[in-house]
Design an enzyme around this catalytic site. Structure first.
Site, PDB file in Angstrom:
ATOM      1  N   ASN A   9       0.867  -1.180   0.000  1.00 17.75           N
ATOM      2  CA  ASN A   9       0.000   0.000   0.000  1.00 17.75           C
ATOM      3  C   ASN A   9       0.906   1.233   0.000  1.00 17.75           C
ATOM      4  O   ASN A   9       1.468   1.589   1.036  1.00 17.75           O
ATOM      5  CB  ASN A   9      -0.898  -0.041   1.245  1.00 17.75           C
ATOM      6  CG  ASN A   9      -1.857   1.132   1.305  1.00 17.75           C
ATOM      7  OD1 ASN A   9      -1.829   2.018   0.440  1.00 17.75           O
ATOM      8  ND2 ASN A   9      -2.683   1.157   2.324  1.00 17.75           N
ATOM      9  N   ARG A  90      -2.698  -2.112  -3.275  1.00 16.30           N
ATOM     10  CA  ARG A  90      -3.930  -1.369  -3.022  1.00 16.30           C
ATOM     11  C   ARG A  90      -3.913  -0.090  -3.851  1.00 16.30           C
ATOM     12  O   ARG A  90      -2.956   0.690  -3.790  1.00 16.30           O
ATOM     13  CB  ARG A  90      -4.027  -0.987  -1.545  1.00 16.30           C
ATOM     14  CG  ARG A  90      -5.242  -0.142  -1.289  1.00 16.30           C
ATOM     15  CD  ARG A  90      -5.154   0.608   0.010  1.00 16.30           C
ATOM     16  NE  ARG A  90      -6.363   1.388   0.197  1.00 16.30           N
ATOM     17  CZ  ARG A  90      -6.382   2.576   0.757  1.00 16.30           C
ATOM     18  NH1 ARG A  90      -5.270   3.136   1.185  1.00 16.30           N
ATOM     19  NH2 ARG A  90      -7.505   3.216   0.908  1.00 16.30           N
ATOM     20  N   HIS A 179     -13.184   2.540   0.135  1.00 12.80           N
ATOM     21  CA  HIS A 179     -13.192   1.453   1.132  1.00 12.80           C
ATOM     22  C   HIS A 179     -13.828   0.165   0.561  1.00 12.80           C
ATOM     23  O   HIS A 179     -14.262  -0.697   1.317  1.00 12.80           O
ATOM     24  CB  HIS A 179     -14.015   1.813   2.392  1.00 12.80           C
ATOM     25  CG  HIS A 179     -13.436   2.905   3.226  1.00 12.80           C
ATOM     26  ND1 HIS A 179     -14.236   3.795   3.900  1.00 12.80           N
ATOM     27  CD2 HIS A 179     -12.176   3.238   3.520  1.00 12.80           C
ATOM     28  CE1 HIS A 179     -13.487   4.651   4.569  1.00 12.80           C
ATOM     29  NE2 HIS A 179     -12.229   4.335   4.347  1.00 12.80           N
ATOM     30  N   ARG A 240     -13.184  14.966   8.300  1.00  7.71           N
ATOM     31  CA  ARG A 240     -13.930  15.291   7.067  1.00  7.71           C
ATOM     32  C   ARG A 240     -15.405  15.505   7.389  1.00  7.71           C
ATOM     33  O   ARG A 240     -15.984  14.771   8.193  1.00  7.71           O
ATOM     34  CB  ARG A 240     -13.801  14.143   6.056  1.00  7.71           C
ATOM     35  CG  ARG A 240     -12.473  14.110   5.337  1.00  7.71           C
ATOM     36  CD  ARG A 240     -12.347  12.874   4.470  1.00  7.71           C
ATOM     37  NE  ARG A 240     -11.406  11.933   5.056  1.00  7.71           N
ATOM     38  CZ  ARG A 240     -11.245  10.679   4.661  1.00  7.71           C
ATOM     39  NH1 ARG A 240     -11.966  10.204   3.674  1.00  7.71           N
ATOM     40  NH2 ARG A 240     -10.372   9.892   5.249  1.00  7.71           N
ATOM     41  N   GLU A 383      -8.398  -5.725   4.976  1.00  8.66           N
ATOM     42  CA  GLU A 383      -8.256  -5.346   3.570  1.00  8.66           C
ATOM     43  C   GLU A 383      -7.056  -6.020   2.928  1.00  8.66           C
ATOM     44  O   GLU A 383      -7.093  -6.389   1.754  1.00  8.66           O
ATOM     45  CB  GLU A 383      -8.144  -3.812   3.470  1.00  8.66           C
ATOM     46  CG  GLU A 383      -9.470  -3.133   3.781  1.00  8.66           C
ATOM     47  CD  GLU A 383      -9.334  -1.659   4.139  1.00  8.66           C
ATOM     48  OE1 GLU A 383      -8.922  -1.383   5.291  1.00  8.66           O
ATOM     49  OE2 GLU A 383      -9.637  -0.809   3.302  1.00  8.66           O
TER      50      GLU A 383
END
Ligand code: AMP
Length: 400
Positions: A9, A90, A179, A240, A383
């Site tokens: 990643n 990823r 996601h 956010r 993940e």
């Protein structure tokens, strides 16, 4: 000998990695090279002989990947290329181009680069990571697994914004979601926990971490998700805003003289729980509430309200909900958020068992009552494992 996958990643200044043994589906080693390009870089490797930390300048992703190789060589486990089935990467943004994982070649790498305007912070970093990893492992297939792919099954009604169609087409403006790898892993695993095939169940997945998103999964296919063109839309997050009337931006531009960059910074970095309460981390928000902080209490109410709005919307779209699955940092660890966000939803058949819900969950846990019509689970996400599984499946299929 059991197969292995190296999952990578790459961020703009970091490379995170895991070496996964596919027979046990366990990580044999995990690590990160961070602060790439800064004066002093840092690498942390957890391998066979415990944790190794290294501090030195790391010029770029090429040098970062060389450090990863040397950490494996010096501290183990040894990477045996004959057992390494794939390097799985990823990738945040696959646009409308990638509805599933892709074997990386020059064309695919260029397509990922071309999608950079939709993910300017992520895709260029992924390309740098891909280039470096392909140099480091030239004889191993590299697979790109996209955060957006799982959401590509959304119908146009769910992904289309009600703006000028030509403009939207010209600039590829639509809902892509994010996601997705987590939503896929968790929704499938929830079906397993129900003892059913994913094609038979409807699940609402609540991925609540520092970034947060919800998705409606019908028979194993995503039909709606809360993140949009970018991961700014939807739920209230650590810093956010999630959903907001776009006119707030015009208003702040006109009345407060804020520039595009100011507004970007405001909504992406200074909003959400941080903007509302002064704290990004949910544990700090709870501490503030316990100390009598009214703003923090209101912040949590806003967080729960938004979450319930999405649960209700997805309930309506799915028609029938078999299960709700909580995952990620807050979803897995925060029993207060789980309890309060589901409170008052008994009329929808969602009945939490407060004893089962109590505490952090490291493993799959049913947290609803036995007779709750909708089962509620905590399902720890993984993940990296999902990327590894998809990488093996693609490499195997391409060799058949
Ligand atoms: P993630 O982005 O998935 O790593 O999730 C980060 C969020 O998880 C932060 O808001 C943390 O407050 C939250 N979190 C992590 N551990 C705990 C915990 N033990 N209790 C409550 N929240 C937690």
């Amino acid at each position: 000998m059991s197969e292995q996958v190296l999952v990578v990643n790459s961020g703009s200044s970091s490379i995170k990695y895991q070496l996964i043994d596919m027979a046990s589906e366990q990580a044999l080693a995990t690590g990160i090279v961070e602060r790439i390009g800064l004066e002093v870089g840092r690498a942390k490797h957890e391998g066979l002989d415990g944790e190794t930390v290294l501090e030195r300048h790391v010029a770029d992703h090429e040098e970062g990947m060389a450090i990863v190789l040397s950490l494996f060589a010096e501290h183990g486990p040894q990477i045996d290329e004959s057992r390494l089935v794939a390097v799985g990467h990823r990738i945040v943004q696959g646009g409308s181009v990638f509805a599933g994982p892709a074997l990386v070649d020059e064309t695919v790498q260029q397509q990922i680069a071309d999608l950079s305007p939709l993910a300017p912070l992520h895709n260029p970093a992924h390309v740098a990571g891909l280039t470096a990893a392909r140099h480091a492992f030239p004889n191993t297939p590299h697979v790109a697994v996209f955060d957006t792919s799982f959401h590509q099954t959304m119908p146009p009604a769910a992904y289309t914004y009600a703006i000028d169609r030509d403009l939207a087409d010209r600039y590829a403006i639509r809902r892509y979601g994010a996601h997705g790898t987590s939503h896929k892993f968790v929704s499938r695993h929830t079906a397993e926990l129900l003892g059913k095939d994913p094609a038979e169940v409807n699940v609402i997945v609540l991925h609540l971490g520092n970034g947060a998103s919800a998705s409606a999964v019908q028979g194993g296919r995503c039909i709606d998700t809360s993140m949009g063109l970018t991961p700014l839309a939807g739920l209230v997050m650590g810093s956010r805003s999630g959903d907001i009337d776009p006119a707030v931006l015009f208003h702040l531009s006109r009345e407060a003289g804020m520039t595009t960059d100011d507004l970007d910074n405001l909504l992406n970095r200074r909003s959400g729980m941080l903007g509302l309460s002064g704290h990004t981390d949910m544990r700090d928000v709870h501490d503030a509430v316990a100390a009598g902080d009214e703003r923090a209490r209101t912040a949590l109410e806003v967080y729960y309200h938004r979450l319930r709005t999405y649960v209700g919307a997805y309930y309506a779209h799915l028609g029938h909900v078999d299960a709700i699955a909580f995952t990620a940092g807050i979803g897995e660890n925060d029993d207060i958020v789980r309890e309060n966000s589901m409170a008052g939803l008994e009329h929808l058949g969602i009945v939490l068992d407060l004893e089962r819900n109590a505490g952090r969950k490291k493993t799959d846990t049913l947290i609803s009552t036995d007779d709750s019509p909708v089962k509620v689970f905590v399902v720890p996400t993984n993940e990296e494992l999902e990327i590894a599984r998809e990488s093996v499946a693609l490499v195997t299929a391409s060799q058949d």
